[in-house]
Write an enzyme that holds these catalytic residues in place. Structure first.
Site: not given
Ligand code: NAP
Length: 505
Positions: A94, A156, A185-186, A190, A224, A243, A248
């Protein structure tokens, strides 16, 4: 409009092509888009990494990833062979200018072959320390000068704090147009998260009650069971606030709290979300003791397995001050939400893996039923379950069948599995398709990211400057530290969970 992609030849460059994200998420998502016929007729995916791989080696490695992580299970060999012809590997560093010169040559060759406009997407699936180098080289080699057809996707974490996020925004915006920058921001990809907007703005019955007059409080909980696993080194520098909450959870909160947009246009939607962040009450030093709670997990047992405490995890400082749990109470100072608390919590090694958004409605103004019938009384509650169960439950009171008058709460349930036969696409499928189509609605705009950092900086600063003397303060398989219960109990509430027997994965 997603349907226009078919005629848009695309070169998709993944920096970090040999990395975990590409292996587990990006390539399985592209493969599923291919199967579902979303990919354009002409496309090429070029993975970059220093590993010495041929195109064929690269394809073979990725096939293993797709076998393991595609929602469809193992690949169909014929389909895979057709798909994998589009995959190429560039073994190059890179940091070298020659890497980008070579990419330029490859892009030009595809453009010549395909004719017409070609989308070029640069996906930065590498550690954040490389973002600047890659962006500068892309700009220096003029690989993204076609604003309408070249995009840069940033994973992120976007910055480590407000200052670094501002610097990164400044740098990127100096070289690219905001319309070219896709900050992922995955969570926003959803299905269940996207459905929050549909549920609110496609149903006339919701809007009249969606405010301080009818809503008591809101809870957003993302728990989680997993610990930090192999990500100890990264996580110890980040913690739960950076995080999870900064991105999120605040994004979920924005979707619940935003005003109705006038259109579904990307900037209109993002403007409404930024409005929420701007209206959120700032934390002052004196608020922190009763508005925020941090925790760190100790050792324990999860489903019969002994698990290490956070400080014993690989890559973690044995005296770490990093939080693995955070709970915060927010207020939004605007007309809709004045006085309604929003409780947000997230943690690792918790009793259950579940992401829930719960809207607790106010009680009825007057009980008309005999006292004896009200024993199980519960205020109306709307529970939007993001994962693992994908559902929306409206809890209402009903008369239990029988000759006496007994009232108990029952659920009106919409669940994806029971309603739709189709498989739900993964978040990355949605987001990669949107990137190719050029729809930024589900991506974070620069000012959104900065507003979220700005809100949390007083908490981050306070936690970093003061060692927590009671860490670890919760054990594995619990719901976090006791003080998190106190945070919400002080206001007369408790954290909601979905009873295990109701969870359908
Ligand atoms: P990873 O597995 O450590 O992969 C890092 C990648 O960077 C490898 O492909 C590596 O390739 C490449 N690389 C490192 N130095 C390089 C260099 N000098 N030149 C060229 N390539 C170089 O990391 P990851 O888990 O995929 O994460 C990538 C990014 O996505 C990070 O920013 C992470 O925070 C973010 N993210 C990851 C996940 C996830 O589920 N993994 C989820 C959300 C966000 P070589 O070894 O071949 O050089």
């Amino acid at each position: 409009m997603k349907f226009t992609l078919k005629d848009k030849p695309t070169v998709f460059i993944i920096f970090g092509g040999t990395g975990d994200l590409a292996w587990r998420k990006l390539v399985p998502a592209l493969y599923n888009l291919y199967i579902d016929k979303w990919m354009p007729k002409e496309f090429a995916v070029i993975g970059n990494g220093r590993s010495k791989l041929s195109d064929d080696d690269f394809r073979e490695t990725l096939k293993e990833g797709v076998d393991q992580f595609s929602r469809r299970g193992k690949v169909d060999n014929e389909v895979w062979n057709n798909f994998s012809k589009h995959l190429y590997f560039q073994s190059a560093d890179i940091k070298n200018v020659s890497t980008y010169k070579d990419l330029g040559k490859r892009i030009r060759a595809f453009k010549k072959e395909w004719k017409g406009d070609v989308n070029v997407i640069f996906y930065l699936a590498v550690a954040p320390r490389f973002f600047t180098t890659i962006a500068e080289n892309i700009a220096a080699q003029k690989l993204a000068t076609d604003v309408a057809h070249s995009r840069i996707v940033i994973e992120k974490p976007f910055g480590h704090d407000l200052e670094s996020a501002r610097e990164l925004n400044k740098l990127l915006c100096g070289m690219f147009d905001e319309s070219q920058i896709y900050r992922i921001d995955h969570y926003l990809g959803k299905e269940t998260v996207q459905n929050i907007m549909t549920f609110r703005f496609a149903n006339a019955i919701m809007e009249p009650v969606w405010n301080r007059n009818y809503i008591d409080h809101v809870q957003i909980s993302v728990s989680e069971q997993l610990g930090v696993g192999g990500r100890g080194g990264y996580y110890d520098e980040a913690g739960a606030l950076r995080d999870m909450v900064q991105n999120h959870l605040l994004q979920l909160l924005c979707l619940v709290a935003m005003e109705p947009p006038v259109t579904f246009d990307a900037d209109e939607v993002r403007n409404r979300k930024v409005d929420v962040l701007h209206a959120m009450r700032r934390f002052h030093a004196e608020d922190l003791s009763h508005m925020v709670v941090r925790g760190q997990y100790g050792p324990g047992w999860i489903e019969g397995d002994e698990v290490p405490g956070y400080r014993q995890e690989d890559g973690v400082n044995p005296e770490s001050n990093t939080e693995t749990f955070a709970a915060l109470k927010f207020f939004i100072d605007n007309w809709r939400w004045q006085g309604v608390p929003f409780y947000v919590r997230t943690g690792k090694r918790m009793h259950q893996s579940a992401s829930l958004v719960t809207i607790q409605f106010k009680d009825v103004p007057h009980y008309v039923f005999p006292n004896a019938s009200n024993e199980n009384w519960q205020q109306n509650r709307l529970v939007m379950s993001i994962q693992p169960e994908m559902s929306i439950r409206l809890q209402v009171q009903a008369k239990r069948p029988g000759l006496d008058m007994t009232i108990n709460p029952v659920d009106m349930v919409f669940d994806y599995k029971g309603t739709y036969d189709t498989d739900t696409p993964e978040a990355y499928e949605t987001l990669l398709l949107d990137t190719m189509v050029g729809d930024q609605t589900l991506f974070m705009r620069g000012d959104q990211v900065e507003a979220a950092w700005e809100l949390l900086m007083p908490v981050l600063n306070a936690w970093e400057s003061k060692q927590s003397l009671n860490f670890p303060n919760y054990s594995a398989d619990s719901w976090g530290p006791e003080i998190a219960e106190a945070l919400i109990a002080r206001d007369g509430f408790h954290w909601f969970t979905l009873p295990v027997d109701k969870i359908k994965k």
